[in-house]
Design a protein around this motif. Structure first.
Motif, short mmCIF file in Angstrom:
data_model
loop_
_atom_site.label_atom_id
_atom_site.label_comp_id
_atom_site.label_asym_id
_atom_site.label_seq_id
_atom_site.Cartn_x
_atom_site.Cartn_y
_atom_site.Cartn_z
N ASP A 29 5.61 42.57 -19.25
CA ASP A 29 6.95 42.00 -19.49
C ASP A 29 6.90 40.99 -20.63
O ASP A 29 7.79 40.94 -21.48
CB ASP A 29 7.49 41.32 -18.23
CG ASP A 29 7.72 42.28 -17.08
OD1 ASP A 29 8.01 43.48 -17.35
OD2 ASP A 29 7.62 41.84 -15.93
N VAL A 30 5.85 40.17 -20.65
CA VAL A 30 5.70 39.16 -21.70
C VAL A 30 5.53 39.84 -23.05
O VAL A 30 6.19 39.47 -24.04
CB VAL A 30 4.51 38.23 -21.38
CG1 VAL A 30 4.20 37.31 -22.56
CG2 VAL A 30 4.79 37.41 -20.13
N LEU A 31 4.68 40.85 -23.11
CA LEU A 31 4.45 41.55 -24.38
C LEU A 31 5.70 42.30 -24.83
O LEU A 31 6.00 42.33 -26.03
CB LEU A 31 3.26 42.50 -24.24
CG LEU A 31 1.92 41.80 -23.95
CD1 LEU A 31 0.81 42.83 -23.71
CD2 LEU A 31 1.54 40.83 -25.05
N ALA A 32 6.45 42.85 -23.89
CA ALA A 32 7.70 43.53 -24.25
C ALA A 32 8.70 42.54 -24.83
O ALA A 32 9.41 42.86 -25.80
CB ALA A 32 8.29 44.23 -23.02
N THR A 60 -0.99 34.14 -30.54
CA THR A 60 -1.63 33.20 -29.62
C THR A 60 -1.33 33.56 -28.17
O THR A 60 -2.22 33.55 -27.32
CB THR A 60 -1.16 31.75 -29.92
OG1 THR A 60 -1.47 31.44 -31.27
CG2 THR A 60 -1.83 30.75 -28.99
N ILE A 61 -0.08 33.91 -27.89
CA ILE A 61 0.28 34.33 -26.53
C ILE A 61 -0.50 35.58 -26.14
O ILE A 61 -1.07 35.66 -25.05
CB ILE A 61 1.80 34.56 -26.42
CG1 ILE A 61 2.54 33.22 -26.49
CG2 ILE A 61 2.15 35.30 -25.12
CD1 ILE A 61 4.05 33.34 -26.59
N HIS A 62 -0.53 36.55 -27.03
CA HIS A 62 -1.22 37.81 -26.76
C HIS A 62 -2.70 37.57 -26.48
O HIS A 62 -3.28 38.19 -25.57
CB HIS A 62 -1.04 38.76 -27.95
CG HIS A 62 -1.48 40.15 -27.68
ND1 HIS A 62 -2.75 40.58 -27.93
CD2 HIS A 62 -0.80 41.20 -27.16
CE1 HIS A 62 -2.86 41.85 -27.59
NE2 HIS A 62 -1.69 42.24 -27.11
N GLN A 63 -3.33 36.68 -27.22
CA GLN A 63 -4.75 36.39 -27.02
C GLN A 63 -5.01 35.54 -25.78
O GLN A 63 -6.09 35.61 -25.18
CB GLN A 63 -5.32 35.66 -28.25
CG GLN A 63 -5.37 36.53 -29.49
CD GLN A 63 -5.69 35.74 -30.75
OE1 GLN A 63 -5.68 34.51 -30.76
NE2 GLN A 63 -5.98 36.46 -31.83
N THR A 64 -4.04 34.75 -25.38
CA THR A 64 -4.22 33.84 -24.25
C THR A 64 -3.92 34.51 -22.91
O THR A 64 -4.51 34.14 -21.89
CB THR A 64 -3.34 32.59 -24.42
OG1 THR A 64 -3.61 32.01 -25.71
CG2 THR A 64 -3.60 31.55 -23.36
N THR A 84 8.09 30.82 -22.92
CA THR A 84 8.13 30.87 -24.39
C THR A 84 8.43 32.28 -24.86
O THR A 84 9.29 32.49 -25.72
CB THR A 84 6.80 30.36 -24.99
OG1 THR A 84 6.64 28.98 -24.63
CG2 THR A 84 6.78 30.50 -26.50
N ALA A 85 7.73 33.25 -24.31
CA ALA A 85 7.90 34.64 -24.75
C ALA A 85 9.24 35.23 -24.35
O ALA A 85 9.85 35.97 -25.12
CB ALA A 85 6.77 35.51 -24.20
N THR A 86 9.71 34.90 -23.16
CA THR A 86 10.91 35.57 -22.64
C THR A 86 12.20 34.78 -22.82
O THR A 86 13.28 35.34 -22.71
CB THR A 86 10.74 35.88 -21.15
OG1 THR A 86 10.58 34.66 -20.42
CG2 THR A 86 9.55 36.80 -20.91
N ASP A 87 12.08 33.47 -23.10
CA ASP A 87 13.28 32.65 -23.18
C ASP A 87 13.32 31.77 -24.43
O ASP A 87 14.19 31.93 -25.29
CB ASP A 87 13.39 31.77 -21.92
CG ASP A 87 14.67 30.96 -21.87
OD1 ASP A 87 15.68 31.35 -22.50
OD2 ASP A 87 14.69 29.92 -21.18
N TYR A 88 12.37 30.84 -24.56
CA TYR A 88 12.43 29.86 -25.64
C TYR A 88 12.40 30.49 -27.02
O TYR A 88 13.22 30.17 -27.88
CB TYR A 88 11.28 28.86 -25.53
CG TYR A 88 11.12 28.18 -24.19
CD1 TYR A 88 12.21 27.96 -23.35
CD2 TYR A 88 9.88 27.76 -23.75
CE1 TYR A 88 12.05 27.33 -22.12
CE2 TYR A 88 9.71 27.13 -22.53
CZ TYR A 88 10.81 26.92 -21.71
OH TYR A 88 10.65 26.31 -20.51
#
Length: 171
Positions: A29-32, A60-64, A84-88
């Protein structure tokens, strides 16, 4: 037959539906969500100064994400990454991209800052925050490596007399 069924038959009214708690977001979901932001940038031909910052945050998100598996996405760090990924990130980028480009890039909207300047500030703040979370996740693994090295040194390392204990049975 439950109370709910009896109530519906007796009074012809639907009982209140139960609230179903949605499943927590997954890594997929985060990556999407990051892919949707990337698509927005391409679709609206966002300026390079915006695109490079968003891509850094996404990288950074993808690596973390894999490093947070031990903590879970329900941890404070996990929550910050998911939000951060889905809202901010989508909200900041979307708000900017909905504005006419010339107006957003040249018209001051808060003091002397344009919408583009405000977006860059927001993206820089998200970058710093994601970097801090990545550092914390990496630091946890580095500390585990240090602790393991100390254990090995205590178990098999040099002794005070200068010799080395190579016997596996000696504590």
């Amino acid at each position: 037959m439950g109370v709910k069924d009896w109530w519906q038959r007796r009074f012809g009214e639907a009982a209140e539906d139960e609230y179903v708690v949605p499943a927590p977001p997954t890594e997929a979901d985060v990556l999407a969500a990051l892919n949707r932001v990337n698509a927005m940038l391409r679709e609206h031909n966002a300026p390079a100064v915006v695109t490079t910052r968003v891509l850094r945050i996404a990288r950074t998100i993808h690596q973390t994400l894999p490093r947070l598996r031990g903590l879970g996405l329900a941890s404070q760090e996990g929550y910050s990454i998911v939000a951060t990924a889905t809202d901010y990130l989508p909200e900041a980028v979307g708000g900017y991209l909905r504005l006419p480009r010339q107006w957003a890039d040249t018209r001051p909207v808060e003091g002397s800052k344009t919408s583009l300047m405000l977006l860059i500030e927001q993206l820089d703040l998200l970058t710093v925050t994601m970097d801090q979370i990545a550092d914390a996740a990496n630091r946890a693994d580095a500390q585990a490596l240090i602790a393991h090295g100390r254990f090995l040194d205590a178990k098999f390392g040099h002794h005070a007399d200068g010799g080395t204990d190579l016997s596996l049975g000696t504590p």
